[in-house]
Design a protein around this motif. Sequence first.
Motif, PDB file in Angstrom:
ATOM      1  N   TYR A  62       5.735  22.114  21.169  1.00  0.00           N
ATOM      2  CA  TYR A  62       6.941  21.654  20.472  1.00  0.00           C
ATOM      3  C   TYR A  62       7.511  20.404  21.147  1.00  0.00           C
ATOM      4  CZ  TYR A  62      11.866  21.323  19.316  1.00  0.00           C
ATOM      5  OH  TYR A  62      13.101  20.851  18.957  1.00  0.00           O
ATOM      6  N   ILE A  63       7.637  20.430  22.454  1.00  0.00           N
ATOM      7  CA  ILE A  63       8.211  19.283  23.170  1.00  0.00           C
ATOM      8  C   ILE A  63       7.313  18.060  23.031  1.00  0.00           C
ATOM      9  CG2 ILE A  63       8.818  18.387  25.460  1.00  0.00           C
ATOM     10  CD1 ILE A  63       9.902  21.227  26.082  1.00  0.00           C
ATOM     11  N   LEU A  64       6.000  18.261  23.080  1.00  0.00           N
ATOM     12  CA  LEU A  64       5.084  17.130  22.904  1.00  0.00           C
ATOM     13  C   LEU A  64       5.191  16.561  21.491  1.00  0.00           C
ATOM     14  CD1 LEU A  64       2.011  18.513  24.867  1.00  0.00           C
ATOM     15  CD2 LEU A  64       3.508  16.614  25.558  1.00  0.00           C
ATOM     16  N   LYS A  65       5.309  17.431  20.494  1.00  0.00           N
ATOM     17  CA  LYS A  65       5.471  16.965  19.105  1.00  0.00           C
ATOM     18  C   LYS A  65       6.814  16.269  18.929  1.00  0.00           C
ATOM     19  CE  LYS A  65       2.438  20.326  16.917  1.00  0.00           C
ATOM     20  NZ  LYS A  65       2.348  21.504  16.034  1.00  0.00           N
ATOM     21  N   LEU A  66       7.841  16.805  19.544  1.00  0.00           N
ATOM     22  CA  LEU A  66       9.175  16.210  19.469  1.00  0.00           C
ATOM     23  C   LEU A  66       9.161  14.772  19.990  1.00  0.00           C
ATOM     24  CD1 LEU A  66      12.155  16.992  18.794  1.00  0.00           C
ATOM     25  CD2 LEU A  66      12.390  17.607  21.204  1.00  0.00           C
ATOM     26  N   ASN A  67       8.298  14.538  20.996  1.00  0.00           N
ATOM     27  CA  ASN A  67       8.180  13.207  21.588  1.00  0.00           C
ATOM     28  C   ASN A  67       7.043  12.394  20.967  1.00  0.00           C
ATOM     29  OD1 ASN A  67      10.114  12.877  24.059  1.00  0.00           O
ATOM     30  ND2 ASN A  67       9.457  15.009  24.039  1.00  0.00           N
ATOM     31  N   LYS A  68       6.536  12.879  19.832  1.00  0.00           N
ATOM     32  CA  LYS A  68       5.489  12.195  19.066  1.00  0.00           C
ATOM     33  C   LYS A  68       4.215  11.933  19.896  1.00  0.00           C
ATOM     34  CE  LYS A  68       8.853   9.966  16.001  1.00  0.00           C
ATOM     35  NZ  LYS A  68       9.632  11.105  15.861  1.00  0.00           N
ATOM     36  N   LEU A  69       3.872  12.923  20.733  1.00  0.00           N
ATOM     37  CA  LEU A  69       2.678  12.805  21.567  1.00  0.00           C
ATOM     38  C   LEU A  69       1.609  13.830  21.214  1.00  0.00           C
ATOM     39  CD1 LEU A  69       4.349  12.163  25.027  1.00  0.00           C
ATOM     40  CD2 LEU A  69       3.131  10.515  23.592  1.00  0.00           C
ATOM     41  N   LEU A  70       1.862  14.641  20.213  1.00  0.00           N
ATOM     42  CA  LEU A  70       0.900  15.662  19.813  1.00  0.00           C
ATOM     43  C   LEU A  70       0.911  15.759  18.299  1.00  0.00           C
ATOM     44  CD1 LEU A  70      -0.996  17.946  20.862  1.00  0.00           C
ATOM     45  CD2 LEU A  70       0.972  19.465  20.703  1.00  0.00           C
ATOM     46  N   GLU A  71      -0.287  15.765  17.749  1.00  0.00           N
ATOM     47  CA  GLU A  71      -0.435  15.908  16.299  1.00  0.00           C
ATOM     48  C   GLU A  71      -1.191  17.195  16.009  1.00  0.00           C
ATOM     49  OE1 GLU A  71      -2.364  12.429  14.728  1.00  0.00           O
ATOM     50  OE2 GLU A  71      -1.165  11.096  15.990  1.00  0.00           O
ATOM     51  N   ASP A  72      -0.941  17.768  14.841  1.00  0.00           N
ATOM     52  CA  ASP A  72      -1.685  18.956  14.434  1.00  0.00           C
ATOM     53  C   ASP A  72      -3.172  18.607  14.361  1.00  0.00           C
ATOM     54  OD1 ASP A  72       0.621  20.505  14.235  1.00  0.00           O
ATOM     55  OD2 ASP A  72       0.946  19.941  12.141  1.00  0.00           O
ATOM     56  N   GLU A  73      -4.002  19.511  14.849  1.00  0.00           N
ATOM     57  CA  GLU A  73      -5.465  19.340  14.808  1.00  0.00           C
ATOM     58  C   GLU A  73      -5.936  18.079  15.525  1.00  0.00           C
ATOM     59  OE1 GLU A  73      -7.140  21.973  13.646  1.00  0.00           O
ATOM     60  OE2 GLU A  73      -5.197  22.828  13.121  1.00  0.00           O
ATOM     61  N   GLU A  74      -5.194  17.655  16.529  1.00  0.00           N
ATOM     62  CA  GLU A  74      -5.564  16.451  17.284  1.00  0.00           C
ATOM     63  C   GLU A  74      -6.845  16.686  18.080  1.00  0.00           C
ATOM     64  OE1 GLU A  74      -3.735  13.646  20.854  1.00  0.00           O
ATOM     65  OE2 GLU A  74      -2.389  14.861  19.648  1.00  0.00           O
ATOM     66  N   LYS A  75      -7.701  15.684  18.082  1.00  0.00           N
ATOM     67  CA  LYS A  75      -8.918  15.708  18.899  1.00  0.00           C
ATOM     68  C   LYS A  75      -8.608  14.924  20.171  1.00  0.00           C
ATOM     69  CE  LYS A  75     -11.348  17.643  15.639  1.00  0.00           C
ATOM     70  NZ  LYS A  75     -10.981  19.001  15.445  1.00  0.00           N
ATOM     71  N   TYR A  76      -8.527  15.622  21.284  1.00  0.00           N
ATOM     72  CA  TYR A  76      -8.130  15.018  22.547  1.00  0.00           C
ATOM     73  C   TYR A  76      -9.342  14.938  23.468  1.00  0.00           C
ATOM     74  CZ  TYR A  76      -5.459  14.255  26.824  1.00  0.00           C
ATOM     75  OH  TYR A  76      -4.963  13.734  27.995  1.00  0.00           O
ATOM     76  N   ASN A  77      -9.494  13.826  24.148  1.00  0.00           N
ATOM     77  CA  ASN A  77     -10.598  13.644  25.079  1.00  0.00           C
ATOM     78  C   ASN A  77     -10.154  14.022  26.489  1.00  0.00           C
ATOM     79  OD1 ASN A  77     -12.467  12.647  23.179  1.00  0.00           O
ATOM     80  ND2 ASN A  77     -11.491  10.640  23.273  1.00  0.00           N
ATOM     81  N   LEU A  78     -10.668  15.145  26.954  1.00  0.00           N
ATOM     82  CA  LEU A  78     -10.370  15.574  28.314  1.00  0.00           C
ATOM     83  C   LEU A  78     -11.156  14.725  29.301  1.00  0.00           C
ATOM     84  CD1 LEU A  78     -10.428  19.368  27.592  1.00  0.00           C
ATOM     85  CD2 LEU A  78      -8.496  18.129  28.552  1.00  0.00           C
ATOM     86  N   PRO A  79     -10.654  14.606  30.528  1.00  0.00           N
ATOM     87  CA  PRO A  79     -11.356  13.798  31.538  1.00  0.00           C
ATOM     88  C   PRO A  79     -12.760  14.344  31.828  1.00  0.00           C
ATOM     89  CG  PRO A  79      -9.163  14.413  32.301  1.00  0.00           C
ATOM     90  CD  PRO A  79      -9.411  15.167  31.034  1.00  0.00           C
ATOM     91  N   PRO A  80     -13.736  13.442  32.020  1.00  0.00           N
ATOM     92  CA  PRO A  80     -15.114  13.881  32.303  1.00  0.00           C
ATOM     93  C   PRO A  80     -15.219  14.793  33.528  1.00  0.00           C
ATOM     94  CG  PRO A  80     -15.065  11.544  31.796  1.00  0.00           C
ATOM     95  CD  PRO A  80     -13.645  11.987  31.883  1.00  0.00           C
ATOM     96  N   SER A  81     -14.410  14.563  34.541  1.00  0.00           N
ATOM     97  CA  SER A  81     -14.479  15.408  35.748  1.00  0.00           C
ATOM     98  C   SER A  81     -14.121  16.858  35.414  1.00  0.00           C
ATOM     99  CB  SER A  81     -13.552  14.868  36.838  1.00  0.00           C
ATOM    100  OG  SER A  81     -12.219  14.812  36.356  1.00  0.00           O
ATOM    101  N   PHE A  82     -13.129  17.036  34.575  1.00  0.00           N
ATOM    102  CA  PHE A  82     -12.740  18.386  34.145  1.00  0.00           C
ATOM    103  C   PHE A  82     -13.863  19.016  33.331  1.00  0.00           C
ATOM    104  CE2 PHE A  82     -10.857  21.146  30.861  1.00  0.00           C
ATOM    105  CZ  PHE A  82     -10.240  22.090  31.662  1.00  0.00           C
ATOM    106  N   LEU A  83     -14.436  18.252  32.428  1.00  0.00           N
ATOM    107  CA  LEU A  83     -15.514  18.774  31.576  1.00  0.00           C
ATOM    108  C   LEU A  83     -16.745  19.151  32.392  1.00  0.00           C
ATOM    109  CD1 LEU A  83     -15.117  16.375  28.523  1.00  0.00           C
ATOM    110  CD2 LEU A  83     -14.394  18.778  28.703  1.00  0.00           C
ATOM    111  N   MET A  84     -17.009  18.410  33.460  1.00  0.00           N
ATOM    112  CA  MET A  84     -18.144  18.757  34.333  1.00  0.00           C
ATOM    113  C   MET A  84     -17.893  20.109  35.010  1.00  0.00           C
ATOM    114  SD  MET A  84     -20.504  16.544  33.985  1.00  0.00           S
ATOM    115  CE  MET A  84     -21.562  16.793  35.399  1.00  0.00           C
TER     116      MET A  84
END
Length: 167
Positions: A62-84
Amino acid sequence: MPVTFHPDPAEVKRKFYELSRVYHPDRFAQAGGEELATALRMAAMNNHAYKTLRNPDSTMAYILKLNKLLEDEEKYNLPPSFLMEMMDINETISDYEAMPDNEDARQMAINSLNEQLELWDDATKILIQKFDNCERGQDLLLQIKDQYFRKKYLLRIKERIDKFAPH
C-alpha cells in the motif's frame, strides 16, 4: 491515520469500527440510489483498508503504491547476486523433489530459506525504521520496494518447499 509500516493495531481497529458505524449499508437501506451506492463503496473501502493495515506485507505494498512505486502485476528485476543465492536453494529443492525420501536435502533447503528470511527481516527492519522516523526519500522507498520483491520471491520458494512436505 499517519502513514507508517507499523500502524497501531488498536487505532486501526478503532478507526475501522468508527467508519463501519458511519457507512454500514444497513443505515442507508431506506435511502436507496446514490446514497446506498456511496455507503456500499465506502464500506468496501473501509473493509479493504482494515485488511490491508492488519497485514505487514499488504501495508508495505500500500505504501509503495501510495508513492507510485509499485504497480499491480509489476515485473521487477531482482539483483543478480540475490538470484544466484536463490539458485542454490532452488537446486537443493530440486534434489529433494527428485528424491523425496532425502530429508537432508529438504532440511538444507528449509535452513537456507530461513536464513534468507532472517536476513530479509533484519535489512527490512532498518529501512522501515528509517521511514517511520520520517525519512521518506525516494531512494529509501526504492530500497523498501526491492525488499518487498525479495520477500515475494522467498515466499514462492517456501510454497514450493511446503508443497513437497511429508504429510
